[in-house]
Design a protein around this motif. Structure first.
Motif, PDB file in Angstrom:
ATOM      1  N   VAL A 187       0.800  -1.228   0.000  1.00 54.29           N
ATOM      2  CA  VAL A 187       0.000   0.000   0.000  1.00 54.29           C
ATOM      3  C   VAL A 187       0.832   1.278   0.000  1.00 54.29           C
ATOM      4  CG1 VAL A 187      -1.971  -1.171   1.046  1.00 54.29           C
ATOM      5  CG2 VAL A 187      -0.306  -0.014   2.519  1.00 54.29           C
ATOM      6  N   GLU A 188       2.154   1.146  -0.163  1.00 51.47           N
ATOM      7  CA  GLU A 188       2.974   2.356  -0.318  1.00 51.47           C
ATOM      8  C   GLU A 188       2.440   3.146  -1.507  1.00 51.47           C
ATOM      9  OE1 GLU A 188       7.063   1.204  -0.771  1.00 51.47           O
ATOM     10  OE2 GLU A 188       7.183   0.414   1.268  1.00 51.47           O
ATOM     11  N   LYS A 189       2.407   4.460  -1.374  1.00 52.64           N
ATOM     12  CA  LYS A 189       1.860   5.320  -2.438  1.00 52.64           C
ATOM     13  C   LYS A 189       2.947   5.700  -3.434  1.00 52.64           C
ATOM     14  CE  LYS A 189      -2.324   5.958  -0.696  1.00 52.64           C
ATOM     15  NZ  LYS A 189      -3.568   6.433  -1.165  1.00 52.64           N
ATOM     16  N   LEU A 190       2.556   5.731  -4.695  1.00 46.06           N
ATOM     17  CA  LEU A 190       3.426   6.182  -5.779  1.00 46.06           C
ATOM     18  C   LEU A 190       2.699   7.274  -6.545  1.00 46.06           C
ATOM     19  CD1 LEU A 190       4.522   2.785  -7.360  1.00 46.06           C
ATOM     20  CD2 LEU A 190       5.896   4.244  -5.894  1.00 46.06           C
ATOM     21  N   GLN A 191       3.438   8.236  -7.029  1.00 42.57           N
ATOM     22  CA  GLN A 191       2.854   9.264  -7.885  1.00 42.57           C
ATOM     23  C   GLN A 191       3.036   8.809  -9.327  1.00 42.57           C
ATOM     24  OE1 GLN A 191       1.392  11.915  -6.351  1.00 42.57           O
ATOM     25  NE2 GLN A 191       0.571  12.598  -8.308  1.00 42.57           N
ATOM     26  N   LEU A 192       1.939   8.642 -10.030  1.00 41.14           N
ATOM     27  CA  LEU A 192       1.989   8.216 -11.432  1.00 41.14           C
ATOM     28  C   LEU A 192       1.254   9.275 -12.244  1.00 41.14           C
ATOM     29  CD1 LEU A 192       2.965   5.833 -13.198  1.00 41.14           C
ATOM     30  CD2 LEU A 192       0.682   4.869 -12.953  1.00 41.14           C
ATOM     31  N   GLY A 193       2.030  10.143 -12.864  1.00 34.58           N
ATOM     32  CA  GLY A 193       1.411  11.273 -13.550  1.00 34.58           C
ATOM     33  C   GLY A 193       0.719  12.157 -12.534  1.00 34.58           C
ATOM     34  N   GLY A 194      -0.558  12.396 -12.748  1.00 37.12           N
ATOM     35  CA  GLY A 194      -1.315  13.258 -11.837  1.00 37.12           C
ATOM     36  C   GLY A 194      -2.066  12.502 -10.756  1.00 37.12           C
ATOM     37  N   ILE A 195      -1.844  11.200 -10.638  1.00 40.62           N
ATOM     38  CA  ILE A 195      -2.579  10.427  -9.640  1.00 40.62           C
ATOM     39  C   ILE A 195      -1.635   9.664  -8.718  1.00 40.62           C
ATOM     40  CG2 ILE A 195      -4.648  10.144 -11.069  1.00 40.62           C
ATOM     41  CD1 ILE A 195      -3.664   7.253 -11.609  1.00 40.62           C
ATOM     42  N   GLN A 196      -2.139   9.344  -7.541  1.00 41.04           N
ATOM     43  CA  GLN A 196      -1.407   8.495  -6.610  1.00 41.04           C
ATOM     44  C   GLN A 196      -2.009   7.104  -6.658  1.00 41.04           C
ATOM     45  OE1 GLN A 196      -1.305   9.852  -2.570  1.00 41.04           O
ATOM     46  NE2 GLN A 196       0.621  10.921  -2.885  1.00 41.04           N
ATOM     47  N   ILE A 197      -1.141   6.092  -6.728  1.00 41.52           N
ATOM     48  CA  ILE A 197      -1.612   4.705  -6.711  1.00 41.52           C
ATOM     49  C   ILE A 197      -0.774   3.909  -5.722  1.00 41.52           C
ATOM     50  CG2 ILE A 197      -2.463   4.775  -9.090  1.00 41.52           C
ATOM     51  CD1 ILE A 197       0.016   3.148  -9.899  1.00 41.52           C
ATOM     52  N   HIS A 198      -1.299   2.769  -5.339  1.00 44.45           N
ATOM     53  CA  HIS A 198      -0.562   1.873  -4.446  1.00 44.45           C
ATOM     54  C   HIS A 198       0.514   1.126  -5.224  1.00 44.45           C
ATOM     55  CE1 HIS A 198      -3.346   2.461  -1.151  1.00 44.45           C
ATOM     56  NE2 HIS A 198      -4.360   2.211  -1.957  1.00 44.45           N
ATOM     57  N   LYS A 199       1.567   0.778  -4.543  1.00 44.06           N
ATOM     58  CA  LYS A 199       2.673   0.043  -5.155  1.00 44.06           C
ATOM     59  C   LYS A 199       2.179  -1.251  -5.808  1.00 44.06           C
ATOM     60  CE  LYS A 199       6.947  -1.032  -6.060  1.00 44.06           C
ATOM     61  NZ  LYS A 199       7.667  -0.341  -7.120  1.00 44.06           N
ATOM     62  N   LEU A 200       1.316  -1.997  -5.110  1.00 51.17           N
ATOM     63  CA  LEU A 200       0.839  -3.272  -5.660  1.00 51.17           C
ATOM     64  C   LEU A 200       0.022  -3.055  -6.936  1.00 51.17           C
ATOM     65  CD1 LEU A 200       0.928  -6.314  -5.141  1.00 51.17           C
ATOM     66  CD2 LEU A 200      -1.241  -6.082  -3.936  1.00 51.17           C
ATOM     67  N   THR A 201      -0.765  -2.009  -6.979  1.00 50.10           N
ATOM     68  CA  THR A 201      -1.517  -1.677  -8.189  1.00 50.10           C
ATOM     69  C   THR A 201      -0.567  -1.427  -9.343  1.00 50.10           C
ATOM     70  OG1 THR A 201      -3.264  -0.686  -6.851  1.00 50.10           O
ATOM     71  CG2 THR A 201      -3.196  -0.051  -9.184  1.00 50.10           C
ATOM     72  N   ASP A 202       0.493  -0.689  -9.080  1.00 53.84           N
ATOM     73  CA  ASP A 202       1.495  -0.411 -10.109  1.00 53.84           C
ATOM     74  C   ASP A 202       2.206  -1.687 -10.544  1.00 53.84           C
ATOM     75  OD1 ASP A 202       2.834   1.561 -11.763  1.00 53.84           O
ATOM     76  OD2 ASP A 202       4.620   1.176 -10.529  1.00 53.84           O
ATOM     77  N   CYS A 203       2.461  -2.580  -9.612  1.00 55.51           N
ATOM     78  CA  CYS A 203       3.112  -3.857  -9.951  1.00 55.51           C
ATOM     79  C   CYS A 203       2.255  -4.665 -10.916  1.00 55.51           C
ATOM     80  CB  CYS A 203       3.388  -4.670  -8.688  1.00 55.51           C
ATOM     81  SG  CYS A 203       4.662  -3.976  -7.624  1.00 55.51           S
ATOM     82  N   PHE A 204       0.955  -4.751 -10.644  1.00 57.28           N
ATOM     83  CA  PHE A 204       0.063  -5.474 -11.559  1.00 57.28           C
ATOM     84  C   PHE A 204      -0.018  -4.772 -12.907  1.00 57.28           C
ATOM     85  CE2 PHE A 204      -1.579  -8.020  -8.012  1.00 57.28           C
ATOM     86  CZ  PHE A 204      -1.746  -9.249  -8.643  1.00 57.28           C
ATOM     87  N   ARG A 205      -0.069  -3.451 -12.890  1.00 55.63           N
ATOM     88  CA  ARG A 205      -0.114  -2.681 -14.143  1.00 55.63           C
ATOM     89  C   ARG A 205       1.105  -2.993 -15.006  1.00 55.63           C
ATOM     90  NH1 ARG A 205       2.215   1.635 -16.191  1.00 55.63           N
ATOM     91  NH2 ARG A 205       3.415   2.043 -14.304  1.00 55.63           N
TER      92      ARG A 205
END
Length: 195
Positions: free
Chosen positions: A66-84
């Protein structure tokens, strides 16, 4: 995906327009290899099943998830980014391999929190994931499907992707009744609640 640490989620996605995403054994193994490298370090995997046109994972989130990442103009969770990243990389390889173009998976990977008013929701979801190839009549017995964690829990294979001991504790899986529990018929109305 909205995620909270220390919770169990059913994660799933499907081929765009129900297209086949795993055409041959090498494709399944490649996806699992990428999952192990890109996703598994950020969660505890309890079970999985890859089907020709979709996949299921039952995972336990951690603080890393659940660590937050900034992806463009939005914040997402690390796990969400991993699946992406996993789906994007895998799709790129499949597009190259099979000379195809466009998206391979549906746009959004789903994450259903397995807390429910029914106490055995997580237990049922765990077994439903393993039942997928059996219910689809791809195999005569669940243990014949190579691309799920069922063989690991039966100790037919000694896979290391799933955190089996932690799953047994949190989901109350009992070694002495595992096989019989796995083959219990799950009514369709209960299956509908898993999504």
């Amino acid at each position: 995906m909205k995620l909270v640490a220390n919770c169990i989620y059913h994660i799933y996605n499907q081929g765009n327009n129900q297209e086949t995403v795993f055409r041959e054994r090498e494709d399944y193994l490649r996806f699992l290899h990428k999952y192990r490298a890109m996703v598994a370090p950020y969660c505890n995997t309890f079970s999985f099943c890859l089907m020709p046109n979709h996949f299921h994972f039952l995972i336990n989130t951690t603080e890393k998830s659940v660590e937050k990442l900034q992806l463009g103009g939005i914040q997402i969770h690390k796990l969400t980014d991993c699946f992406r990243k996993l789906l994007s990389e895998y799709a790129r390889e499949i597009n190259d391999k099979y000379n195809r173009t466009g998206s391979l998976f549906r746009q959004k990977t789903k994450a259903k929190l397995t807390i429910d008013t029914e106490a055995d929701y997580t237990f049922t979801c765990f077994h439903y994931i393993h039942q997928n190839p059996y219910r689809a009549k791809l195999v005569a017995k669940m243990e014949d499907w190579e691309f799920s964690s069922f063989q690991d829990y039966l100790t037919i294979r000694n896979g290391s992707l799933c955190k089996r001991e932690l799953a047994k504790q949190l989901i109350e899986i009992h070694t002495n009744t595992f096989y019989e529990d796995s083959y219990q018929v799950i009514p369709d109305d209960i299956i509908q609640k898993l999504f």
